[in-house]
Design a protein around this motif. Sequence first.
Motif, PDB file in Angstrom:
ATOM      1  N   TYR A  14       0.813  -1.211   0.000  1.00  0.00           N
ATOM      2  CA  TYR A  14       0.000   0.000   0.000  1.00  0.00           C
ATOM      3  C   TYR A  14       0.852   1.269   0.000  1.00  0.00           C
ATOM      4  CZ  TYR A  14      -4.005  -2.992   0.982  1.00  0.00           C
ATOM      5  OH  TYR A  14      -4.985  -3.950   0.895  1.00  0.00           O
ATOM      6  N   SER A  15       2.160   1.077  -0.106  1.00  0.00           N
ATOM      7  CA  SER A  15       3.071   2.225  -0.152  1.00  0.00           C
ATOM      8  C   SER A  15       3.374   2.561  -1.606  1.00  0.00           C
ATOM      9  CB  SER A  15       4.370   1.909   0.597  1.00  0.00           C
ATOM     10  OG  SER A  15       5.316   2.926   0.420  1.00  0.00           O
ATOM     11  N   ARG A  16       2.990   3.739  -2.031  1.00  0.00           N
ATOM     12  CA  ARG A  16       3.185   4.134  -3.428  1.00  0.00           C
ATOM     13  C   ARG A  16       4.657   4.250  -3.777  1.00  0.00           C
ATOM     14  NH1 ARG A  16       0.313   9.421  -6.311  1.00  0.00           N
ATOM     15  NH2 ARG A  16       1.001   8.946  -8.447  1.00  0.00           N
ATOM     16  N   SER A  17       5.442   4.826  -2.878  1.00  0.00           N
ATOM     17  CA  SER A  17       6.875   4.992  -3.145  1.00  0.00           C
ATOM     18  C   SER A  17       7.564   3.638  -3.275  1.00  0.00           C
ATOM     19  CB  SER A  17       7.527   5.809  -2.029  1.00  0.00           C
ATOM     20  OG  SER A  17       7.393   5.156  -0.780  1.00  0.00           O
ATOM     21  N   THR A  18       7.142   2.684  -2.467  1.00  0.00           N
ATOM     22  CA  THR A  18       7.718   1.340  -2.529  1.00  0.00           C
ATOM     23  C   THR A  18       7.465   0.705  -3.886  1.00  0.00           C
ATOM     24  OG1 THR A  18       7.502   0.958  -0.147  1.00  0.00           O
ATOM     25  CG2 THR A  18       7.624  -0.978  -1.563  1.00  0.00           C
ATOM     26  N   LEU A  19       6.242   0.813  -4.365  1.00  0.00           N
ATOM     27  CA  LEU A  19       5.884   0.234  -5.657  1.00  0.00           C
ATOM     28  C   LEU A  19       6.640   0.912  -6.794  1.00  0.00           C
ATOM     29  CD1 LEU A  19       2.008  -0.138  -5.169  1.00  0.00           C
ATOM     30  CD2 LEU A  19       3.770  -1.907  -4.976  1.00  0.00           C
ATOM     31  N   ILE A  20       6.790   2.239  -6.715  1.00  0.00           N
ATOM     32  CA  ILE A  20       7.464   2.985  -7.780  1.00  0.00           C
ATOM     33  C   ILE A  20       8.947   2.610  -7.854  1.00  0.00           C
ATOM     34  CG2 ILE A  20       8.230   5.269  -8.512  1.00  0.00           C
ATOM     35  CD1 ILE A  20       5.572   6.377  -7.463  1.00  0.00           C
ATOM     36  N   PHE A  21       9.631   2.669  -6.712  1.00  0.00           N
ATOM     37  CA  PHE A  21      11.073   2.399  -6.726  1.00  0.00           C
ATOM     38  C   PHE A  21      11.365   0.925  -6.998  1.00  0.00           C
ATOM     39  CE2 PHE A  21      11.247   6.442  -4.335  1.00  0.00           C
ATOM     40  CZ  PHE A  21      12.187   7.085  -5.118  1.00  0.00           C
TER      41      PHE A  21
END
Length: 279
Positions: A14-21
């Motif tokens: 549910y972490s957007r930054s995690t998914l992006i990086f």
Amino acid sequence: MLRLLTIEFHKLKYSRSTLIFSAIYLVLFCFLALFASIHFEFGNVDFQLADQGIFNFPYIWHFNAYFASFLKIFLAIVIVSMISNEYSNRTIKQNLIDGLSKKEFILSKIYTVVAFALISTLVLFVVSLVLGLIFSDYNEFSIIFSELEYLIAYFVKLLGFFAFCMFLGVLIKRSAFALGLLFIWWIAESIIINVFRFVIFKDGELTAKFSQFLPLESMANLVKQPFSRLSLVKSAQNQMGTDILSNDYVIHWYQLLIVLIWVAIFFYGSYTLLKKRDL
């Protein structure tokens, strides 16, 4: 362990930054395959990078492990953000209220760090194996699966780096400042190494023996540059009568041990900080 990992990955998805990086990391990782198939044209010269032997077995394990390690910064951002979000979102306090002990909380982060390193190593293995089977001139079974120690070194290197990032995240609590401290630490190590090399020891060999115990330098020593193994580079060095690049690319057991000791120090340090901190 499975319960703690499930909790962590539930947070991460549910972490957007995690998914992006994580996506950037995987895309750049797989870009090796695309880059290998590109034909370069310079006037009448037309060549393919893969034809230069960089994807021959078993050299490919060394080559890909070296270059893939530069992408670890993207997962380092994920790990630091994973820790800082616990403080900014106050989920760490809620986890402890819900019955999770501080030891279990740190273990969940450790398991996640190990999982990231394992997954990255598995991706490296699959990508390298596919590239090698396509481009390598040597496809004998004994050759394909020789020098897999570079995968072990790659895993330990990532584990050490991620453990360091986790420790900085727990120490600083803010991802931007933790990453800034990581950069400052890298500069500090570079300064220390140069001071010992040009001022104190004035000897490259003695400096190397000392610097191998520094955290970032010890990780860098695990997978050194692979270019000196290329026949083209060897021929050039022989013609010039000098060693432009270091020829010591062997992975020594004590180098792995040094990094693993740092891993233990960082994990224990993270637990000690959290245990003594008033949340």
